[in-house]
Design a protein around this motif. Structure first.
Motif, PDB file in Angstrom:
ATOM      1  N   GLY A  35     -14.156  -4.041  -3.313  1.00 49.65           N
ATOM      2  CA  GLY A  35     -14.974  -2.928  -2.824  1.00 49.65           C
ATOM      3  C   GLY A  35     -14.777  -1.657  -3.636  1.00 49.65           C
ATOM      4  N   LEU A  36     -13.587  -1.484  -4.189  1.00 51.65           N
ATOM      5  CA  LEU A  36     -13.291  -0.238  -4.927  1.00 51.65           C
ATOM      6  C   LEU A  36     -13.776  -0.291  -6.367  1.00 51.65           C
ATOM      7  CD1 LEU A  36      -9.617   0.512  -3.756  1.00 51.65           C
ATOM      8  CD2 LEU A  36     -11.722   1.628  -3.007  1.00 51.65           C
ATOM      9  N   ARG A  37     -13.990  -1.517  -6.847  1.00 54.08           N
ATOM     10  CA  ARG A  37     -14.299  -1.714  -8.262  1.00 54.08           C
ATOM     11  C   ARG A  37     -15.458  -0.821  -8.744  1.00 54.08           C
ATOM     12  NH1 ARG A  37     -13.926  -7.005 -11.246  1.00 54.08           N
ATOM     13  NH2 ARG A  37     -13.920  -8.126  -9.300  1.00 54.08           N
ATOM     14  N   GLY A  38     -16.497  -0.728  -7.910  1.00 55.86           N
ATOM     15  CA  GLY A  38     -17.685   0.028  -8.338  1.00 55.86           C
ATOM     16  C   GLY A  38     -17.570   1.529  -8.096  1.00 55.86           C
ATOM     17  N   LEU A  39     -16.432   1.996  -7.608  1.00 52.54           N
ATOM     18  CA  LEU A  39     -16.344   3.403  -7.218  1.00 52.54           C
ATOM     19  C   LEU A  39     -15.609   4.247  -8.259  1.00 52.54           C
ATOM     20  CD1 LEU A  39     -15.491   2.895  -3.421  1.00 52.54           C
ATOM     21  CD2 LEU A  39     -17.713   2.951  -4.541  1.00 52.54           C
ATOM     22  N   CYS A  40     -15.697   3.814  -9.501  1.00 53.50           N
ATOM     23  CA  CYS A  40     -15.193   4.562 -10.665  1.00 53.50           C
ATOM     24  C   CYS A  40     -13.799   5.156 -10.496  1.00 53.50           C
ATOM     25  CB  CYS A  40     -16.175   5.677 -11.023  1.00 53.50           C
ATOM     26  SG  CYS A  40     -17.773   5.045 -11.450  1.00 53.50           S
ATOM     27  N   PRO A  41     -12.825   4.376 -10.050  1.00 53.08           N
ATOM     28  CA  PRO A  41     -11.485   4.965  -9.968  1.00 53.08           C
ATOM     29  C   PRO A  41     -10.905   5.165 -11.364  1.00 53.08           C
ATOM     30  CG  PRO A  41     -11.441   2.644  -9.346  1.00 53.08           C
ATOM     31  CD  PRO A  41     -12.866   2.969  -9.642  1.00 53.08           C
ATOM     32  N   ASP A  42     -10.231   6.294 -11.577  1.00 51.39           N
ATOM     33  CA  ASP A  42      -9.502   6.486 -12.832  1.00 51.39           C
ATOM     34  C   ASP A  42      -8.211   5.688 -12.782  1.00 51.39           C
ATOM     35  OD1 ASP A  42     -11.213   8.273 -14.280  1.00 51.39           O
ATOM     36  OD2 ASP A  42     -10.838   9.682 -12.652  1.00 51.39           O
ATOM     37  N   PHE A  43      -7.655   5.535 -11.584  1.00 55.76           N
ATOM     38  CA  PHE A  43      -6.561   4.588 -11.399  1.00 55.76           C
ATOM     39  C   PHE A  43      -6.445   4.238  -9.919  1.00 55.76           C
ATOM     40  CE2 PHE A  43      -4.234   8.694 -11.180  1.00 55.76           C
ATOM     41  CZ  PHE A  43      -3.423   8.541 -10.064  1.00 55.76           C
ATOM     42  N   ILE A  44      -5.769   3.126  -9.658  1.00 55.41           N
ATOM     43  CA  ILE A  44      -5.461   2.732  -8.278  1.00 55.41           C
ATOM     44  C   ILE A  44      -3.940   2.629  -8.191  1.00 55.41           C
ATOM     45  CG2 ILE A  44      -5.580   0.830  -6.608  1.00 55.41           C
ATOM     46  CD1 ILE A  44      -8.424   0.273  -7.586  1.00 55.41           C
ATOM     47  N   SER A  45      -3.365   3.249  -7.152  1.00 53.67           N
ATOM     48  CA  SER A  45      -1.916   3.157  -6.996  1.00 53.67           C
ATOM     49  C   SER A  45      -1.599   2.215  -5.836  1.00 53.67           C
ATOM     50  CB  SER A  45      -1.308   4.552  -6.804  1.00 53.67           C
ATOM     51  OG  SER A  45      -1.363   4.939  -5.465  1.00 53.67           O
ATOM     52  N   VAL A  46      -0.478   1.513  -5.973  1.00 52.51           N
ATOM     53  CA  VAL A  46      -0.106   0.493  -4.987  1.00 52.51           C
ATOM     54  C   VAL A  46       1.241   0.869  -4.372  1.00 52.51           C
ATOM     55  CG1 VAL A  46       0.231  -1.980  -4.581  1.00 52.51           C
ATOM     56  CG2 VAL A  46      -1.211  -1.216  -6.490  1.00 52.51           C
ATOM     57  N   THR A  47       1.274   1.046  -3.057  1.00 52.91           N
ATOM     58  CA  THR A  47       2.501   1.505  -2.403  1.00 52.91           C
ATOM     59  C   THR A  47       3.568   0.407  -2.409  1.00 52.91           C
ATOM     60  OG1 THR A  47       1.961   0.801  -0.158  1.00 52.91           O
ATOM     61  CG2 THR A  47       1.147   2.970  -0.843  1.00 52.91           C
ATOM     62  N   TYR A  48       4.785   0.848  -2.151  1.00 49.86           N
ATOM     63  CA  TYR A  48       5.920  -0.079  -2.101  1.00 49.86           C
ATOM     64  C   TYR A  48       6.716   0.209  -0.832  1.00 49.86           C
ATOM     65  CZ  TYR A  48      10.714  -1.614  -3.179  1.00 49.86           C
ATOM     66  OH  TYR A  48      11.965  -2.151  -3.143  1.00 49.86           O
ATOM     67  N   GLY A  49       6.659  -0.731   0.098  1.00 51.25           N
ATOM     68  CA  GLY A  49       7.499  -0.619   1.285  1.00 51.25           C
ATOM     69  C   GLY A  49       7.140   0.521   2.218  1.00 51.25           C
ATOM     70  N   ALA A  50       5.977   1.154   2.029  1.00 53.52           N
ATOM     71  CA  ALA A  50       5.600   2.234   2.943  1.00 53.52           C
ATOM     72  C   ALA A  50       5.426   1.621   4.323  1.00 53.52           C
ATOM     73  CB  ALA A  50       4.325   2.909   2.469  1.00 53.52           C
ATOM     74  N   GLY A  51       6.045   2.228   5.332  1.00 52.94           N
ATOM     75  CA  GLY A  51       5.932   1.698   6.696  1.00 52.94           C
ATOM     76  C   GLY A  51       6.835   0.502   6.931  1.00 52.94           C
ATOM     77  N   GLY A  52       7.857   0.315   6.112  1.00 54.03           N
ATOM     78  CA  GLY A  52       8.807  -0.777   6.314  1.00 54.03           C
ATOM     79  C   GLY A  52       8.583  -1.917   5.339  1.00 54.03           C
ATOM     80  N   GLY A  53       9.624  -2.757   5.166  1.00 54.83           N
ATOM     81  CA  GLY A  53       9.504  -3.888   4.232  1.00 54.83           C
ATOM     82  C   GLY A  53       9.812  -3.420   2.813  1.00 54.83           C
ATOM     83  N   THR A  54      10.478  -4.275   2.060  1.00 52.35           N
ATOM     84  CA  THR A  54      10.870  -3.842   0.708  1.00 52.35           C
ATOM     85  C   THR A  54      10.554  -4.922  -0.312  1.00 52.35           C
ATOM     86  OG1 THR A  54      13.071  -4.670   1.173  1.00 52.35           O
ATOM     87  CG2 THR A  54      12.745  -2.299   1.460  1.00 52.35           C
ATOM     88  N   ASN A  55       9.377  -5.537  -0.182  1.00 54.72           N
ATOM     89  CA  ASN A  55       9.016  -6.574  -1.136  1.00 54.72           C
ATOM     90  C   ASN A  55       8.309  -5.966  -2.341  1.00 54.72           C
ATOM     91  OD1 ASN A  55       8.223  -8.760  -2.532  1.00 54.72           O
ATOM     92  ND2 ASN A  55       7.350  -9.865  -0.777  1.00 54.72           N
ATOM     93  N   CYS A  56       9.126  -5.622  -3.331  1.00 53.62           N
ATOM     94  CA  CYS A  56       8.612  -4.962  -4.520  1.00 53.62           C
ATOM     95  C   CYS A  56       7.694  -5.886  -5.323  1.00 53.62           C
ATOM     96  CB  CYS A  56       9.798  -4.525  -5.364  1.00 53.62           C
ATOM     97  SG  CYS A  56       9.331  -3.700  -6.838  1.00 53.62           S
TER      98      CYS A  56
END
Ligand code: FAD
Length: 287
Positions: A35-56
């Motif tokens: 869904g985001l592909r067509g929305l011209c993102p300059d970058f997409i960031s991916v969280t790590y463990g936000a809200g619990g869990g630490t699967n990097c």
């Protein structure tokens, strides 16, 4: 590409996604990315463990897919609190292998079931370590209303300067609901000698319970104008969603009129929300 280079060319637009909690939900992240592909993102960031869990590993896999399958620049979040120096070296190796050139280096918060390693007590230590051991582009977090643990905004900005001096090359703010807080913060950061590009973090609020939880956790102020919308539409989900999107668009237009360096949308894996916002601001952001 190192995302810091983008700011010389344009007003930067990025989206933040998070890894799904269970393997059953794994497909949902790819639906969101489709869904985001067509929305011209300059970058997409991916969280790590936000809200619990630490699967990097999930964070790195998704960031690699964004970069290599979707051909969009990606940023992997890292949380120093529960990582050892050896683990960070290992992650740097993996990032290099996967072609990911950008990391958002965070301290993180203590979460259940994890014990802080003690190697990185604050984000500046993680930033300095990554800088010393890699050529990665390093992003850092900042807080227009001050971090909730800080005694004052001035003290928080003094620590932010350490993150800049340690090797961060761009900043993303915590979300805020009153742009005046952001403008005040910007003035103080520049006065403190922090010249890095700062992207304004915007959270389209579409659910009252989740905003109340986040406000409590992050110490965000709730403006009266915003609360009137929550009070009036909390029992009409579609109306609340549309009003939340309109509120975010209003914030973004005002930020663009103030020549903000960039906008970072916390889209909570909801491409529909991102699409509505993108369509409303696309001509303005490129003007
Ligand atoms: P720090 O910069 O270490 O700051 C934390 C507190 O310590 C502040 O009060 C600061 O003033 C103070 N401080 C800083 N340096 C020092 C120092 N050297 N000595 C003493 N005090 C100091 N969390 C996740 O778990 N996963 C994510 O993916 C994630 N993504 C985020 C993305 C953004 C854009 C933002 C704004 C936040 C994100 N968070 C995430 C939340 C973040 O982990 C928390 O806000 C955390 O409490 C602080 O992280 P930090 O990197 O800002 O910490």
């Amino acid at each position: 590409m190192k995302t810091a280079e983008l700011f010389n060319q344009k007003t930067v637009l990025s989206y933040e996604v998070f890894p799904p909690k269970t393997t059953d939900d794994a497909h949902t992240i790819y639906e969101a990315l489709d869904g985001l592909r067509g929305l011209c993102p300059d970058f997409i960031s991916v969280t790590y463990g936000a809200g619990g869990g630490t699967n990097c590993a999930k964070t790195l896999d998704i960031a690699a897919a964004v970069k290599n399958q979707y051909k969009i620049e990606s940023v992997a979040h890292l949380r120093g609190l529960d990582l050892s120096k050896d683990e960070v070296l290992h992650i740097i190796g993996e990032l290099n292998e996967k072609g990911i050139e950008n990391v958002l280096a965070l301290r993180g918060d203590a979460v259940q079931d994890t014990v802080p390693t003690g190697d990185f007590k604050h984000a500046d230590e993680l930033i300095a370590y990554i800088r010393a051991h890699s050529d990665l582009n390093i992003l850092a977090a900042c807080y227009p209303e001050g971090h909730p643990e800080s005694e004052s905004l001035a003290q928080d900005i003094a620590y932010l300067k350490r993150k800049a001096d340690a090797g961060a090359s761009q900043l993303i703010t915590q979300f805020f609901l009153d742009n005046e807080d952001f403008y005040g913060f910007l003035e103080k950061t520049r006065a403190a000698g922090i010249a890095l590009p700062i992207q304004a973090g915007i959270m389209p609020v579409t659910n009252r319970k989740s905003i109340e939880r986040m406000v409590k956790m992050c110490g965000i102020k709730l403006p009266k104008k915003f609360m009137r919308i929550m009070d009036r539409y909390e029992h009409s989900p579609a109306a609340l969603r549309d009003a939340g999107i309109a509120y975010a668009i209003d914030q973004i237009i005002d930020l663009l009129a103030h020549d903000v360096d960039g906008i970072h949308l916390y889209i909570m894996n909801k491409p529909y929300t991102a699409k509505r916002i993108y369509e409303a601001v696309q001509n303005i952001i490129s003007a």
